[in-house]
Design an enzyme around this catalytic site. Structure first.
Site, PDB file in Angstrom:
ATOM      1  N   GLY A  60       7.815  -6.297  -3.404  1.00 33.88           N
ATOM      2  CA  GLY A  60       7.143  -7.518  -4.623  1.00 33.88           C
ATOM      3  C   GLY A  60       8.647  -8.512  -5.308  1.00 33.88           C
ATOM      4  O   GLY A  60       9.845  -8.344  -4.488  1.00 33.88           O
ATOM      5  N   TYR A  88      10.586  -2.575  -5.094  1.00 40.47           N
ATOM      6  CA  TYR A  88       9.804  -3.607  -6.513  1.00 40.47           C
ATOM      7  C   TYR A  88       9.345  -2.691  -7.811  1.00 40.47           C
ATOM      8  O   TYR A  88       9.395  -1.995  -8.153  1.00 40.47           O
ATOM      9  CB  TYR A  88       9.414  -5.136  -5.642  1.00 40.47           C
ATOM     10  CG  TYR A  88       9.020  -5.410  -7.480  1.00 40.47           C
ATOM     11  CD1 TYR A  88       9.775  -6.307  -8.249  1.00 40.47           C
ATOM     12  CD2 TYR A  88       7.782  -4.835  -8.125  1.00 40.47           C
ATOM     13  CE1 TYR A  88       9.551  -7.038  -9.267  1.00 40.47           C
ATOM     14  CE2 TYR A  88       7.588  -5.248  -9.150  1.00 40.47           C
ATOM     15  CZ  TYR A  88       7.674  -6.223  -9.926  1.00 40.47           C
ATOM     16  OH  TYR A  88       7.586  -6.873 -10.731  1.00 40.47           O
ATOM     17  N   HIS A 173      13.243   0.419   2.456  1.00 42.76           N
ATOM     18  CA  HIS A 173      11.349   0.265   2.656  1.00 42.76           C
ATOM     19  C   HIS A 173      10.810   0.938   4.718  1.00 42.76           C
ATOM     20  O   HIS A 173      11.597   0.924   4.912  1.00 42.76           O
ATOM     21  CB  HIS A 173      10.910  -1.167   3.272  1.00 42.76           C
ATOM     22  CG  HIS A 173      10.903  -2.378   2.333  1.00 42.76           C
ATOM     23  ND1 HIS A 173       9.744  -2.604   1.380  1.00 42.76           N
ATOM     24  CD2 HIS A 173      12.313  -2.522   1.932  1.00 42.76           C
ATOM     25  CE1 HIS A 173      10.140  -2.922   1.190  1.00 42.76           C
ATOM     26  NE2 HIS A 173      11.900  -3.856   0.846  1.00 42.76           N
ATOM     27  N   GLU A 175       8.374   1.727   5.790  1.00 44.03           N
ATOM     28  CA  GLU A 175       7.385   1.303   5.847  1.00 44.03           C
ATOM     29  C   GLU A 175       7.749   0.150   7.589  1.00 44.03           C
ATOM     30  O   GLU A 175       6.654   0.272   8.191  1.00 44.03           O
ATOM     31  CB  GLU A 175       6.006   0.492   5.554  1.00 44.03           C
ATOM     32  CG  GLU A 175       6.366  -1.048   4.808  1.00 44.03           C
ATOM     33  CD  GLU A 175       7.617  -0.735   3.242  1.00 44.03           C
ATOM     34  OE1 GLU A 175       7.399  -2.030   3.253  1.00 44.03           O
ATOM     35  OE2 GLU A 175       7.926   0.293   3.291  1.00 44.03           O
ATOM     36  N   GLY A 228     -16.310 -10.266  23.830  1.00 49.13           N
ATOM     37  CA  GLY A 228     -15.817  -9.680  24.979  1.00 49.13           C
ATOM     38  C   GLY A 228     -14.201  -9.439  24.116  1.00 49.13           C
ATOM     39  O   GLY A 228     -13.426  -8.387  24.708  1.00 49.13           O
ATOM     40  N   GLY A 229     -13.695  -9.743  23.216  1.00 52.98           N
ATOM     41  CA  GLY A 229     -12.539  -9.572  22.730  1.00 52.98           C
ATOM     42  C   GLY A 229     -12.739  -7.722  21.784  1.00 52.98           C
ATOM     43  O   GLY A 229     -13.779  -6.936  22.130  1.00 52.98           O
ATOM     44  N   VAL A 230     -11.422  -7.304  21.388  1.00 52.54           N
ATOM     45  CA  VAL A 230     -11.537  -5.619  20.733  1.00 52.54           C
ATOM     46  C   VAL A 230     -12.552  -5.127  20.263  1.00 52.54           C
ATOM     47  O   VAL A 230     -13.128  -4.170  20.465  1.00 52.54           O
ATOM     48  CB  VAL A 230     -10.519  -5.586  20.862  1.00 52.54           C
ATOM     49  CG1 VAL A 230      -9.221  -6.009  20.141  1.00 52.54           C
ATOM     50  CG2 VAL A 230     -10.344  -3.777  20.336  1.00 52.54           C
ATOM     51  N   ASP A 231     -12.421  -6.227  19.030  1.00 49.81           N
ATOM     52  CA  ASP A 231     -12.929  -6.325  18.480  1.00 49.81           C
ATOM     53  C   ASP A 231     -14.695  -6.492  18.128  1.00 49.81           C
ATOM     54  O   ASP A 231     -15.400  -5.442  17.850  1.00 49.81           O
ATOM     55  CB  ASP A 231     -12.708  -6.972  17.232  1.00 49.81           C
ATOM     56  CG  ASP A 231     -11.401  -7.201  16.291  1.00 49.81           C
ATOM     57  OD1 ASP A 231     -10.621  -5.842  16.082  1.00 49.81           O
ATOM     58  OD2 ASP A 231     -10.628  -8.273  15.890  1.00 49.81           O
ATOM     59  N   SER A 232     -15.225  -6.908  18.924  1.00 55.14           N
ATOM     60  CA  SER A 232     -16.688  -6.734  19.240  1.00 55.14           C
ATOM     61  C   SER A 232     -17.166  -5.804  19.839  1.00 55.14           C
ATOM     62  O   SER A 232     -17.927  -5.297  20.136  1.00 55.14           O
ATOM     63  CB  SER A 232     -17.351  -8.391  19.320  1.00 55.14           C
ATOM     64  OG  SER A 232     -16.523  -8.392  20.830  1.00 55.14           O
ATOM     65  N   LYS A 375      -6.348  -3.498  13.029  1.00 53.11           N
ATOM     66  CA  LYS A 375      -6.499  -3.670  14.449  1.00 53.11           C
ATOM     67  C   LYS A 375      -6.062  -2.182  15.552  1.00 53.11           C
ATOM     68  O   LYS A 375      -7.230  -1.856  16.498  1.00 53.11           O
ATOM     69  CB  LYS A 375      -5.279  -4.858  15.000  1.00 53.11           C
ATOM     70  CG  LYS A 375      -5.610  -5.202  16.313  1.00 53.11           C
ATOM     71  CD  LYS A 375      -7.018  -5.008  16.974  1.00 53.11           C
ATOM     72  CE  LYS A 375      -7.418  -6.774  16.536  1.00 53.11           C
ATOM     73  NZ  LYS A 375      -8.510  -7.497  16.801  1.00 53.11           N
TER      74      LYS A 375
END
Length: 519
Positions: A60, A88, A173, A175, A228-232, A375
């Protein structure tokens, strides 16, 4: 495998406002364990009810040395589960257990080398670790009961762990990708120390989503605006597997799409795996383009396109009886909102995330099967559902489409030219095996003209700009340093093959200060 099964093993990530908190969650998910991000000021009752197998305290921007700054919530250390403090989070842990944290004149920002002294978390990861540091404060005196497990030249206490309790602190870190042993460290924490089995896999997530969709919608029909995008696209494939003929997918051809976009969507989703998507293609190209006539302001263009989409989608939805649900491709980052508090930024969960006002206007209930996924997880599920690789890993495309890649007024002739130029750029990137090396690439049509010479003729036509960026989170981005030979070849093709363009330029602006899109 039910939702209860794959989410019982869960890690609580407590956010202190770090820019990399979502990376922590993604690394945990990559280890096969479900986790959720919640702000540091959640009450102890929620923490107890959440019943995590382990807790991770994020970094943080604040300093533990100030009195009125975030502290670790009550009850975390009474859960009887492992706790990992990062940056932090480690400093707050040290301070709350009676150690000493001080501001240092020798701050560390960037790569560093950690000398590993072992311990339950770090043993076996190597004597020296290449890590990423980002801190001004540091722990200068260990709290009672803690022992040193790593150090650096500027941070003598680079990591610590409790002698008898499963409490761990890291000044670095793990990550970020710069920390080479980061993935192994998170896996050690969640699998070995927290005792999770690693049930959070693409196959289990799909089975769980199918079960929950069926339980939620019953025999009702569901309508999805398929972009037509990946999510939909992944939502469509999931719903098709779960409810088959109850799904209606509406693809609106607004005339602002990339070249062959409509044909590619139809080819991908026409009877996918023998399951009908009830795909309805609405040709509304003239309607959208006509509304954009003489409109140059980018925000006004967005509003017009949004309103037109609602009208077209609502008009089509009314043709289908029994539709009670609206499906959306909401993903986890969409529902984590940066909220201001007296301490600064913290992540909170919105009650819902919708687009375009569709649910309120159409009085449909929401079904969002991806709202717990990042994603990269969505992409893995797309591959597991056998969606084409090129569709799953395609570059982002703005909701308003090419309208915000034509600077100023949108005309049909401009769109046609832009569509061809964009197709050439993407084709050559793929041919050079560079499409997947850049995060986003596209062409922008500029409202300025330039003199050129083609053969013996003078040409006075418009200019286009090539844009390609590299990024991990789209919050910041660097311009992609593509080979000059490739850029020259793309420019030659565009100018020679498209009559309406006389000059090609390359955008070398990073974000910030520039944005990725031009409008």
């Amino acid at each position: 495998m039910s939702a209860a099964d794959i989410q019982t093993e869960r890690i609580l990530v407590i956010d202190f406002g770090s820019q990399t908190t979502q990376l922590i969650a993604r690394r945990i998910r990559e280890s096969g364990v479900y986790c959720e991000i919640h702000p540091f000021d959640i009450d102890s009752g929620f923490i107890k009810e959440f019943a995590p197998r382990g807790v991770v305290l994020s970094g943080g921007p604040e300093t533990v040395t100030d009195v009125d700054t975030p502290r670790i919530p009550d009850g975390v250390f009474d859960l009887g589960v492992p706790v990992l403090g990062i940056c932090y989070g480690m400093q707050a842990m040290a301070a709350q257990f009676g150690g000493t944290v001080q501001s240092s004149s020798e701050r560390e920002f960037g790569p560093a080398r950690v000398f590993n002294r072992g311990g339950p978390l770090l043993s076996g990861l190597g004597n020296e670790l290449d890590v990423w540091m980002s801190h001004g404060d540091r722990v200068t005196e260990l709290p009672p009961g803690f022992v040193l497990s790593a150090s650096t030249q500027n941070a003598p206490i680079g990591a610590m762990n409790h002698e008898s309790q499963p409490f761990f602190g890291l000044q670095f870190h793990p990550e970020v990708t710069h920390t080479t042993a980061g993935a192994a460290l998170f896996r050690r924490f969640v699998i070995e120390l927290c005792g999770c089995e690693g049930l959070w896999t693409a196959e289990n997530i799909i089975d769980d989503a199918v079960t929950r969709i069926r339980e939620k919608v019953g025999d009702d029909k569901v309508i999805l605006g398929l972009s037509g995008g990946v999510d939909s696209s992944v939502v469509a494939a999931l719903l098709a597997r779960a409810i088959g003929e109850q799904l209606v997918c509406v693809f609106v051809d607004n005339g602002l799409l990339r070249k062959n976009e409509r044909e590619e969507v139809e080819a991908t989703f026409a009877g996918k795996d023998g399951q009908s998507l009830n795909l309805v293609v609405v040709d509304a190209a003239n309607e959208f383009v006509e509304r954009l006539s003489d409109i140059g302001d980018p925000e006004e263009k967005r509003k017009i396109i949004g309103a037109a989409f609602i009208e077209v989608f609502e008009r089509e939805a009314k043709k289908h009886d029994g539709v009670r649900w609206l499906a959306q491709g909401t993903i986890y980052p969409d529902v984590i909102e940066s909220a201001a508090s007296k301490f600064g930024k913290a992540h909170v969960i919105k009650s819902h995330h919708n687009v375009g006002g569709l649910p309120d206007r159409m009085q449909l209930s929401l079904v969002e099967p991806l709202r717990e996924l990042f994603k990269d997880e969505v992409r893995q599920i797309g591959l597991a559902l056998r969606l084409p690789y090129d569709r799953v890993f395609r570059h982002p495309f703005p909701g308003p489409g090419l309208a915000v890649r034509v600077m100023g007024e949108v005309r049909q002739t401009y769109l046609e030219v832009l569509r061809e130029a964009d197709a050439i750029f993407l084709e050559e990137l793929r041919r050079a095996n560079l499409y997947n090396s850049v995060s986003q690439a596209f062409v922008v049509y500029l409202p300025v003209r330039s003199v050129g010479v083609v053969g013996d003729s003078r040409r006075y036509e418009h200019v286009v700009a090539l844009r390609a960026v590299e990024t991990t989170d789209f919050m910041t981005a660097d311009w992609a340093q593509l080979p000059h030979e490739l850029l020259g070849h793309v420019a030659n093709r565009i100018v020679n093959e498209i009559p309406g363009i006389s000059r090609v330029v390359y955008d070398v602006s990073s974000k910030p200060p520039a944005t990725i899109e031009w409008e």
